[in-house]
Design a protein around this motif. Structure first.
Motif, PDB file in Angstrom:
ATOM      1  N   TYR A  45       2.521  27.536 -35.109  1.00 24.32           N
ATOM      2  CA  TYR A  45       1.445  27.482 -36.340  1.00 24.32           C
ATOM      3  C   TYR A  45       0.067  27.968 -35.906  1.00 24.32           C
ATOM      4  O   TYR A  45      -0.611  28.410 -36.827  1.00 24.32           O
ATOM      5  CB  TYR A  45       1.499  26.315 -37.329  1.00 24.32           C
ATOM      6  N   VAL A  60      -2.934  24.360 -37.334  1.00 28.78           N
ATOM      7  CA  VAL A  60      -2.010  23.121 -37.444  1.00 28.78           C
ATOM      8  C   VAL A  60      -2.657  22.336 -38.307  1.00 28.78           C
ATOM      9  O   VAL A  60      -3.984  21.876 -38.211  1.00 28.78           O
ATOM     10  CB  VAL A  60      -1.567  22.510 -36.087  1.00 28.78           C
ATOM     11  N   GLU A  62      -1.380  19.146 -39.493  1.00 23.04           N
ATOM     12  CA  GLU A  62      -1.283  17.816 -39.069  1.00 23.04           C
ATOM     13  C   GLU A  62      -0.042  17.616 -37.904  1.00 23.04           C
ATOM     14  O   GLU A  62       0.853  18.670 -38.157  1.00 23.04           O
ATOM     15  CB  GLU A  62      -0.788  16.944 -40.268  1.00 23.04           C
ATOM     16  N   THR A  63      -0.054  16.960 -37.142  1.00 24.19           N
ATOM     17  CA  THR A  63       1.130  16.516 -36.332  1.00 24.19           C
ATOM     18  C   THR A  63       1.456  15.365 -36.548  1.00 24.19           C
ATOM     19  O   THR A  63       0.867  14.472 -36.376  1.00 24.19           O
ATOM     20  CB  THR A  63       0.574  16.817 -34.763  1.00 24.19           C
ATOM     21  N   ASN A  67       6.122  14.699 -33.510  1.00 21.47           N
ATOM     22  CA  ASN A  67       5.820  15.947 -32.975  1.00 21.47           C
ATOM     23  C   ASN A  67       6.012  17.116 -34.019  1.00 21.47           C
ATOM     24  O   ASN A  67       5.809  18.235 -33.647  1.00 21.47           O
ATOM     25  CB  ASN A  67       6.094  16.280 -31.612  1.00 21.47           C
ATOM     26  N   ARG A  68       6.508  17.176 -35.119  1.00 19.91           N
ATOM     27  CA  ARG A  68       6.680  18.159 -36.155  1.00 19.91           C
ATOM     28  C   ARG A  68       5.062  18.372 -36.500  1.00 19.91           C
ATOM     29  O   ARG A  68       4.559  17.417 -36.662  1.00 19.91           O
ATOM     30  CB  ARG A  68       7.704  17.698 -37.216  1.00 19.91           C
ATOM     31  N   GLN A  69       4.856  19.809 -36.780  1.00 15.64           N
ATOM     32  CA  GLN A  69       3.523  20.106 -37.277  1.00 15.64           C
ATOM     33  C   GLN A  69       3.711  20.787 -38.831  1.00 15.64           C
ATOM     34  O   GLN A  69       4.878  21.164 -39.258  1.00 15.64           O
ATOM     35  CB  GLN A  69       2.925  20.971 -36.805  1.00 15.64           C
ATOM     36  N   ARG A  70       2.757  20.663 -39.408  1.00 16.21           N
ATOM     37  CA  ARG A  70       2.482  21.103 -40.695  1.00 16.21           C
ATOM     38  C   ARG A  70       1.196  21.802 -40.737  1.00 16.21           C
ATOM     39  O   ARG A  70       0.306  21.589 -40.015  1.00 16.21           O
ATOM     40  CB  ARG A  70       2.848  20.426 -41.977  1.00 16.21           C
TER      41      ARG A  70
END
Length: 70
Positions: A45, A60, A62-63, A67-70
Motif C-alpha cells: 500500500y 498506509v 493504519e497498521t 499487521n494487516r494494513q488499511r
C-alpha cells in the motif's frame, strides 16, 4: 517493490464511486503473472503510486494489531 512484467492483462470490470470526499475504486482484472508476485505488488500500500501514473499518492492509513494494513 518487486519488478514484474505482465505478459497479459485483461480488464474484466471497473467501477468508481464518490461519496463524502472519498473515492471507492473497484476493478477486476486477469493478469498472466505468478500469484505471489501480483499479490505482493497489490498489498504494498505504501507504494501503489508506483504501479500506475493514475495513482497520485498512496500511504498506509493504519497498521492493525495482526499487521494487516488499511
Amino acid at each position: 517493490m518487486l519488478p514484474v512484467t505482465a505478459q497479459a492483462l485483461a480488464l474484466v470490470k471497473s467501477d468508481i464511486e464518490h461519496a463524502q470526499n472519498h473515492y471507492l475504486v473497484e476493478f477486476e482484472v486477469v493478469i498472466d503473472a505468478p500469484f505471489e508476485t501480483v499479490r505482493a505488488l497489490m498489498i504494498d500500500y505504501a507504494h501503489l503510486d508506483q504501479l500506475s501514473p493514475l495513482v497520485i499518492q498512496s500511504r498506509v492509513l493504519e497498521t492493525l494489531a495482526d499487521n494487516r494494513q488499511r
